[in-house]
Design a protein around this motif. Structure first.
Motif, PDB file in Angstrom:
ATOM      1  N   UNK A   1       0.848  -1.198   0.000  1.00 14.00           N
ATOM      2  CA  UNK A   1       0.000   0.000   0.000  1.00 14.00           C
ATOM      3  C   UNK A   1       0.885   1.249   0.000  1.00 14.00           C
ATOM      4  N   UNK A   2       1.909   1.230  -0.837  1.00 16.57           N
ATOM      5  CA  UNK A   2       2.889   2.321  -0.843  1.00 16.57           C
ATOM      6  C   UNK A   2       2.649   3.208  -2.066  1.00 16.57           C
ATOM      7  N   UNK A   3       1.954   4.306  -1.839  1.00 19.39           N
ATOM      8  CA  UNK A   3       1.640   5.189  -2.969  1.00 19.39           C
ATOM      9  C   UNK A   3       2.817   6.040  -3.399  1.00 19.39           C
ATOM     10  N   UNK A   4       3.925   5.948  -2.639  1.00 10.04           N
ATOM     11  CA  UNK A   4       5.112   6.726  -3.046  1.00 10.04           C
ATOM     12  C   UNK A   4       5.804   6.096  -4.246  1.00 10.04           C
ATOM     13  N   UNK A   5       5.607   4.788  -4.449  1.00 13.23           N
ATOM     14  CA  UNK A   5       6.237   4.164  -5.605  1.00 13.23           C
ATOM     15  C   UNK A   5       5.246   4.227  -6.760  1.00 13.23           C
ATOM     16  N   UNK A   6       5.744   4.694  -7.913  1.00  9.04           N
ATOM     17  CA  UNK A   6       4.854   4.804  -9.063  1.00  9.04           C
ATOM     18  C   UNK A   6       5.561   4.320 -10.323  1.00  9.04           C
TER      19      UNK A   6
ATOM     20  N   UNK B   1      10.015   1.267 -11.507  1.00  8.59           N
ATOM     21  CA  UNK B   1       9.452   1.506 -10.167  1.00  8.59           C
ATOM     22  C   UNK B   1      10.124   2.724  -9.521  1.00  8.59           C
ATOM     23  N   UNK B   2       9.591   3.914  -9.783  1.00  4.46           N
ATOM     24  CA  UNK B   2      10.210   5.143  -9.255  1.00  4.46           C
ATOM     25  C   UNK B   2       9.659   5.462  -7.859  1.00  4.46           C
ATOM     26  N   UNK B   3      10.554   5.818  -6.972  1.00 11.01           N
ATOM     27  CA  UNK B   3      10.179   6.255  -5.615  1.00 11.01           C
ATOM     28  C   UNK B   3      11.158   7.359  -5.241  1.00 11.01           C
TER      29      UNK B   3
END
Ligand SMILES: Cc1cc2nc3c(=O)[nH]c(=O)nc-3n(C[C@H](O)[C@H](O)[C@H](O)COP(=O)(O)OP(=O)(O)OC[C@H]3O[C@@H](n4cnc5c(N)ncnc54)[C@H](O)[C@@H]3O)c2cc1C
Length: 366
Positions: A208-213, A315-317
């Motif tokens: 549930x990590x919305x920082x990774x897009x 997978x950018x964070x």
């Protein structure tokens, strides 16, 4: 430490971002302050592969040192051809590694040197007309990503306690884990005392990590030996393929870079860097753009057609998540994350994995 590897997809499945990637060693859209250190550690290992030579029995190499030319426009400031000067501002730290032989050159100087270098460059007049007046030239490793994944899987099968992955990329019978508690249940059935989560963009849902897009990238693959070239003077024989890249100017932008990477038997032509674009296919407009890129970079499209196209999601964070998960410190199975390497997975993987291995040990001892 005894290690078990689990994945519901074979590493060469097209949904694996690492499979289709260009494989170029160059920090790109990975903004974590640890990037430079991890990249240097990865470079050490890639140079070792390169000096060790061929992949097992095959003709293609796992890692090759290939020159790359990054095209730059007129800066408006005086520019020296000498390496080590900072007319473009302070060079990024990684460019100072002497093994890369990083130089800034004017296009004039580049073509002068090319009488000896014999690199396959775009046409000089097209570069000048487009406004590209300078280039960064350096010599990084390029990983043959599908070949390297197959090699690493083979090594893992020889050395790890268990390798539980489908036997072929076509096998899609296994379910993805839906949540981190599924992952931990799976780890319990395998008697693990720690889990290292390397699910890349999959962590968006799993954690549930919305920082990774996902930053969408598009590539065309051409067969290298059959590739038609736009020949400047009919003297293409014995020239060396190099990687070429522009991120600005009429050929490119930050979100639609124009690049070509020779990788084993293929030449890959890209591309895009489009954050939060989930489109799984290449649109007609994008394909036309990729063809224009191929043309600019010297491919004769009357004589060559791509053999494959690929869409991948980096997978950018903002910060790579390489850490012990605090929610599992007190539990019998520890959780360590290693995801979010953006456009630099092949560039930083060794350094990040080493850090992760230390974190596992700390978590188990602590
Ligand atoms: C077009 C393009 C070009 C690129 N070029 C380069 C380059 O030249 N150099 C470079 O350094 N980097 C490049 N990259 C970036 C690089 O590919 C990524 O940083 C890297 O692949 C990320 O690796 P990863 O292992 O985290 O993710 P992946 O390679 O995607 O691996 C994730 C794994 O987790 C599994 N998984 C996912 N979700 C779940 C789940 N729910 N349950 C169980 N398993 C799951 C997947 O099956 C997969 O095996 C490029 C990327 C793109 C898209």
């Amino acid at each position: 430490m005894r290690v078990k590897l689990y994945s519901p997809r074979h590493p060469l499945h097209p949904s694996t971002c690492s499979m289709g990637a260009g494989g170029l060693w160059m920090p790109f859209h990975c903004d974590d302050p640890r990037t430079g250190r991890w990249a240097a550690e990865t470079l050490d290992e890639l140079f070792t592969y390169e000096t060790q030579g061929q992949a097992d029995g095959g003709q293609e190499q796992l890692v090759e040192i290939v020159p790359i030319l990054k095209l730059l426009e007129e800066s408006g400031r005086p520019v020296s051809d000498e390496p080590g000067t900072d007319n473009f501002g302070d060079p990024e730290e990684w460019t100072k590694d002497p093994r890369l032989h990083f130089q800034r050159l004017s296009i004039e100087k580049l073509f002068q040197l090319n009488k000896v270098n014999r690199f396959r460059l775009p046409f000089k007049h097209e570069l000048i007309d487009a406004g590209y007046r300078y280039g960064h030239l350096f010599f990084p490793p390029i990983v043959n990503s599908p070949l390297m994944l197959a090699h690493l899987l083979e090594e893992a099968s020889k050395t790890l306690e268990e390798v539980d992955v489908p036997s072929s990329p076509a096998d899609e019978t296994r379910e993805f884990c839906e949540s981190m508690s599924d992952v931990m249940d799976l780890a319990a059935t395998k008697n693990c005392d720690a889990v290292v989560n390397c699910t890349g963009l999959g962590s968006r849902q799993l954690c549930q990590d919305n920082e990774v897009l996902g930053a969408r990238g598009i590539l065309l693959n051409f067969e290298r030996t059959e590739l038609g070239r736009r020949e400047p003077n009919g003297d293409e024989a014995n020239r060396k393929d190099i990687a070429i890249m522009a991120e600005s100017g009429p050929w490119a932008s930050e979100t639609m870079p124009c690049y070509m990477i020779p990788r084993g038997s293929r030449i890959v032509v890209g591309g895009s860097y489009l954050e939060e674009d989930g489109c799984q296919t290449i649109t007609q407009e994008e394909r036309a753009q990729l063809f224009r890129n191929a043309f600019h970079l010297g491919i004769d499209l009357d004589k060559s057609r791509p053999v494959q196209q690929w869409v991948g999601f980096r997978p950018y964070r903002p910060m790579v998540r390489c850490q012990v998960d605090p929610n599992y410190i007190g539990s019998s199975i520890k959780l360590i994350h290693n995801y979010g390497h953006g456009g630099s997975g092949w560039t930083v993987n060794v350094g990040a994995a080493k850090e992760c291995a230390s974190l596992v040990q700390e978590a188990l001892q602590g």
